[in-house]
Design a protein around this motif. Structure first.
Motif, PDB file in Angstrom:
ATOM      1  N   GLU A 316       0.761  -0.923  -0.064  1.00  0.00           N
ATOM      2  CA  GLU A 316       0.019   0.086  -0.143  1.00  0.00           C
ATOM      3  C   GLU A 316       0.887   1.183   0.160  1.00  0.00           C
ATOM      4  O   GLU A 316       1.999   1.230   0.724  1.00  0.00           O
ATOM      5  CB  GLU A 316      -0.973   0.085   1.165  1.00  0.00           C
ATOM      6  N   ALA A 317       0.650   2.193  -0.743  1.00  0.00           N
ATOM      7  CA  ALA A 317       1.178   3.517  -0.839  1.00  0.00           C
ATOM      8  C   ALA A 317       1.260   4.231   0.531  1.00  0.00           C
ATOM      9  O   ALA A 317       0.385   4.168   1.482  1.00  0.00           O
ATOM     10  CB  ALA A 317       0.327   4.632  -1.859  1.00  0.00           C
ATOM     11  N   GLY A 318       2.469   4.570   0.902  1.00  0.00           N
ATOM     12  CA  GLY A 318       2.850   5.029   2.113  1.00  0.00           C
ATOM     13  C   GLY A 318       3.082   4.096   3.180  1.00  0.00           C
ATOM     14  O   GLY A 318       3.342   4.613   4.485  1.00  0.00           O
ATOM     15  N   THR A 319       3.309   2.907   2.863  1.00  0.00           N
ATOM     16  CA  THR A 319       3.792   1.945   3.890  1.00  0.00           C
ATOM     17  C   THR A 319       4.717   1.149   3.499  1.00  0.00           C
ATOM     18  O   THR A 319       5.342   1.201   2.438  1.00  0.00           O
ATOM     19  CB  THR A 319       2.554   0.588   4.119  1.00  0.00           C
TER      20      THR A 319
END
Length: 357
Positions: A316-319
């Protein structure tokens, strides 16, 4: 029960899939190189077993035809019993699988020392067939989890990084066939597209592969080859890619694992979803653009190589990437991968500091 068993006749149980069997090759090499295994027998299912042919660290190969049901189990028992009668008992069986299908070869090996995964990672109660387990750890990349077995046994090893750490080996006849195939090529570097996997949820739309094929040929100067096995679904997908592409496409579908491997070895770049040929390419040192949405590339991607070429739609984006994650996402993230993303990775591979040759 860690330590060196006397005699060192080792039975390695790693049945399938093809990528997992490739990850098992450095384990076999370390067992033989260190002298830990005087003789190594590998039990595998027929399709992935073919990559083990001619391998210098595999002394004996037993094929388990699991799809034959009870008849396959009986044949396996007979084959392993014959090995024990001819050469003596196995001293150690290493089970690198986590599913129930591996119980039969482990038990039929008759080894006194039977090593497998810990209860947290083993499934279907297969830990009951072993009497030794590697210590519990979070799930990690498949290659790293297999290396845990060597550490547990005290076998010297290192994390594989170069083709000599896998040692996929070709016969003289295969080298001749490879040379003949290359003599028919255009002289452009070859970009091999593996358009499908065994799991439809890992696949990318054929129409997008066709647009990538156009870019590979027209914008980057590659000869494009469609590479893969004889399965009906993957052949149909490849046919659609070939029909939609506006550039010449070399048809190399319908081949067995051995021919796929020697084609990949002579490729300059491989593009694939999460599938066995991706790991063969990695083992041969061929740069890979891997497309991941259904599976976690930090657990099943090309081992410690070409991360800058991956398209990771799983994380997931940002992880932060988490190699312990193995659950597939609820949505179809392969559909979110764009042609532009893949073409951008091709540009990286073709750059002076990129992975392409």
């Amino acid at each position: 029960m860690s330590g060196r068993p006397e005699g060192r006749r080792v039975c390695l149980v790693l049945l399938t899939g093809l990528g997992d069997v490739v990850h098992g090759l450095p384990i076999a090499n370390a067992l033989k190189d260190s002298g830990y295994a005087r003789h190594l027998t590998w039990v595998a299912e027929p399709m992935p077993a073919s990559i083990l042919a001619h391998h210098p660290s595999v002394d004996d190969l037993v094929e388990y035809r699991r799809r034959d049901g009870v008849a396959g189990v009986r044949a396996l028992r007979t084959a392993l019993a014959a090995r024990r009668r001819a050469d003596g008992p196995f001293d150690l069986t290493i089970n690198l699988n986590v599913y129930f299908k591996s119980v039969w070869p482990v038990l039929f090996s008759g080894a006194r020392h039977r090593l497998g995964f810990d209860r947290g990672r083993a499934k279907d109660g297969i830990w009951l067939a072993t009497n030794d387990m590697v210590p519990p750890r979070p799930r990690a990349h498949t290659q790293d989890m297999f290396l845990e077995f060597l550490a547990h046994l005290g076998v010297p090893h290192h994390a594989p990084h170069a083709p000599e750490d896998w040692r996929i080996t070709f016969s003289d006849a295969e080298r001749a066939a490879q040379a003949a195939w290359m003599a028919e090529r255009t002289g452009r570097p070859i970009a091999a597209i593996v358009p499908a996997s065994a799991n439809a949820r890992k696949d990318w739309p054929a129409e997008r592969w066709a647009r990538v094929a156009d870019a590979l040929h027209a914008d980057f100067g590659y000869e494009v080859a469609l590479v893969g096995g004889p399965g009906g679904r993957e052949t149909a997908i490849a046919r659609e890619v070939a029909e939609r592409a506006t550039v010449p496409v070399t048809w190399a579908m319908g081949d067995g694992v051995r021919r796929v491997a020697w084609i990949l070895e002579r490729s300059a770049l491989v593009l694939a979803p999460d599938t066995g040929p991706l790991h063969i390419a990695r083992a041969l040192g061929v740069p890979v653009i891997g497309l991941f949405g259904h599976t976690n590339p930090w657990r099943v991607g090309p081992y410690r190589a070409w991360q800058e070429l991956w398209v990771d739609a799983y994380t997931e984006a940002g992880t932060e990437p988490d190699p312990s994650r193995f659950d597939p996402p609820a949505d179809d993230r392969m559909q979110t991968i764009t042609v532009d993303q893949v073409v951008e990775r091709i540009g990286r591979a073709r750059s002076p500091n990129g992975g392409g040759r």
